[in-house]
Design a protein around this motif. Sequence first.
Motif, mmCIF file in Angstrom:
data_model
loop_
_atom_site.group_PDB
_atom_site.id
_atom_site.type_symbol
_atom_site.label_atom_id
_atom_site.label_comp_id
_atom_site.label_asym_id
_atom_site.label_seq_id
_atom_site.Cartn_x
_atom_site.Cartn_y
_atom_site.Cartn_z
ATOM 1 N N SER A 1 0.803 -1.230 0.000
ATOM 2 C CA SER A 1 0.000 0.000 0.000
ATOM 3 C C SER A 1 0.835 1.280 0.000
ATOM 4 C CB SER A 1 -0.975 0.014 1.178
ATOM 5 O OG SER A 1 -0.285 0.116 2.411
ATOM 6 N N ARG A 2 2.026 1.237 0.535
ATOM 7 C CA ARG A 2 2.876 2.432 0.547
ATOM 8 C C ARG A 2 3.908 2.407 -0.572
ATOM 9 N NH1 ARG A 2 4.671 4.527 6.067
ATOM 10 N NH2 ARG A 2 4.076 6.468 5.088
ATOM 11 N N LEU A 3 3.808 1.404 -1.438
ATOM 12 C CA LEU A 3 4.762 1.232 -2.532
ATOM 13 C C LEU A 3 4.009 1.376 -3.857
ATOM 14 C CD1 LEU A 3 6.449 -1.943 -1.016
ATOM 15 C CD2 LEU A 3 7.255 0.429 -0.819
ATOM 16 N N ASP A 4 3.815 2.592 -4.278
ATOM 17 C CA ASP A 4 2.968 2.875 -5.431
ATOM 18 C C ASP A 4 3.410 2.164 -6.711
ATOM 19 O OD1 ASP A 4 1.386 4.523 -3.866
ATOM 20 O OD2 ASP A 4 2.462 6.344 -4.442
ATOM 21 N N SER A 5 4.694 1.860 -6.829
ATOM 22 C CA SER A 5 5.204 1.241 -8.059
ATOM 23 C C SER A 5 5.311 -0.282 -7.973
ATOM 24 C CB SER A 5 6.579 1.819 -8.403
ATOM 25 O OG SER A 5 6.454 3.199 -8.695
ATOM 26 N N THR A 6 4.899 -0.868 -6.859
ATOM 27 C CA THR A 6 5.033 -2.316 -6.674
ATOM 28 C C THR A 6 3.730 -3.023 -6.993
ATOM 29 O OG1 THR A 6 6.714 -1.983 -4.980
ATOM 30 C CG2 THR A 6 5.628 -4.127 -5.024
ATOM 31 N N ASP A 7 3.816 -3.960 -7.924
ATOM 32 C CA ASP A 7 2.666 -4.767 -8.321
ATOM 33 C C ASP A 7 2.477 -5.887 -7.299
ATOM 34 O OD1 ASP A 7 0.730 -6.322 -9.557
ATOM 35 O OD2 ASP A 7 1.779 -6.419 -11.481
ATOM 36 N N PRO A 8 1.332 -5.957 -6.644
ATOM 37 C CA PRO A 8 1.124 -7.012 -5.649
ATOM 38 C C PRO A 8 0.968 -8.407 -6.267
ATOM 39 C CG PRO A 8 -0.828 -5.630 -5.830
ATOM 40 C CD PRO A 8 0.219 -5.013 -6.691
ATOM 41 N N LEU A 9 0.594 -8.497 -7.528
ATOM 42 C CA LEU A 9 0.299 -9.807 -8.116
ATOM 43 C C LEU A 9 1.497 -10.757 -8.146
ATOM 44 C CD1 LEU A 9 -2.218 -8.799 -10.919
ATOM 45 C CD2 LEU A 9 -2.668 -9.491 -8.558
ATOM 46 N N PRO A 10 2.699 -10.320 -8.528
ATOM 47 C CA PRO A 10 3.833 -11.248 -8.467
ATOM 48 C C PRO A 10 4.136 -11.729 -7.047
ATOM 49 C CG PRO A 10 4.378 -9.389 -9.876
ATOM 50 C CD PRO A 10 3.076 -9.067 -9.195
ATOM 51 N N ILE A 11 3.929 -10.868 -6.071
ATOM 52 C CA ILE A 11 4.163 -11.258 -4.678
ATOM 53 C C ILE A 11 3.126 -12.287 -4.249
ATOM 54 C CG2 ILE A 11 4.280 -10.402 -2.292
ATOM 55 C CD1 ILE A 11 5.166 -7.672 -3.567
ATOM 56 N N ILE A 12 1.887 -12.066 -4.641
ATOM 57 C CA ILE A 12 0.822 -13.035 -4.338
ATOM 58 C C ILE A 12 1.185 -14.389 -4.951
ATOM 59 C CG2 ILE A 12 -1.607 -13.606 -4.790
ATOM 60 C CD1 ILE A 12 -2.117 -10.505 -4.649
ATOM 61 N N ARG A 13 1.639 -14.364 -6.212
ATOM 62 C CA ARG A 13 2.053 -15.593 -6.896
ATOM 63 C C ARG A 13 3.200 -16.274 -6.160
ATOM 64 N NH1 ARG A 13 2.048 -12.722 -11.276
ATOM 65 N NH2 ARG A 13 0.056 -12.877 -12.265
ATOM 66 N N ASP A 14 4.227 -15.481 -5.796
ATOM 67 C CA ASP A 14 5.406 -16.031 -5.112
ATOM 68 C C ASP A 14 5.042 -16.664 -3.771
ATOM 69 O OD1 ASP A 14 7.027 -15.194 -7.181
ATOM 70 O OD2 ASP A 14 7.828 -13.447 -6.105
ATOM 71 N N ARG A 15 4.074 -16.099 -3.085
ATOM 72 C CA ARG A 15 3.653 -16.638 -1.782
ATOM 73 C C ARG A 15 2.729 -17.845 -1.919
ATOM 74 N NH1 ARG A 15 2.740 -11.993 2.706
ATOM 75 N NH2 ARG A 15 4.788 -11.039 2.528
ATOM 76 N N GLY A 16 2.228 -18.067 -3.120
ATOM 77 C CA GLY A 16 1.329 -19.199 -3.335
ATOM 78 C C GLY A 16 -0.026 -19.027 -2.683
ATOM 79 N N VAL A 17 -0.475 -17.782 -2.572
ATOM 80 C CA VAL A 17 -1.788 -17.500 -1.984
ATOM 81 C C VAL A 17 -2.673 -16.882 -3.052
ATOM 82 C CG1 VAL A 17 -0.831 -17.184 0.322
ATOM 83 C CG2 VAL A 17 -1.129 -15.190 -1.152
ATOM 84 N N GLY A 18 -3.945 -16.765 -2.767
ATOM 85 C CA GLY A 18 -4.856 -16.026 -3.633
ATOM 86 C C GLY A 18 -4.975 -16.550 -5.048
#
Length: 81
Positions: A53-70
């Motif tokens: 939320s405080r990282l305007d340029s960071t796409d959450p989708l790759p992180i979600i993928r990497d964590r194996g959630v969602g």
Amino acid sequence: MTEADAEFAEQWRLVNTPLGEEWSGRTRYAAAMWFHKRGDMDAETLEVYRICSRLDSTDPLPIIRDRGVGLEWLRRMEAQR
């Protein structure tokens, strides 16, 4: 379009706010909370949006993928893009 459909469309637009725009991370997180409250997003996925939320340029989708959630959320996002 019903009021509920209009609200869904608005929240979908917000959760897909382009990366890098000022306050875009917070905008995506606020919309993600709306989807979480509806039961469309699990808590682990919401947590990634919170972290980003405080990282305007960071796409959450790759992180979600990497964590194996969602996985269902990822399918939904990919289907809509």
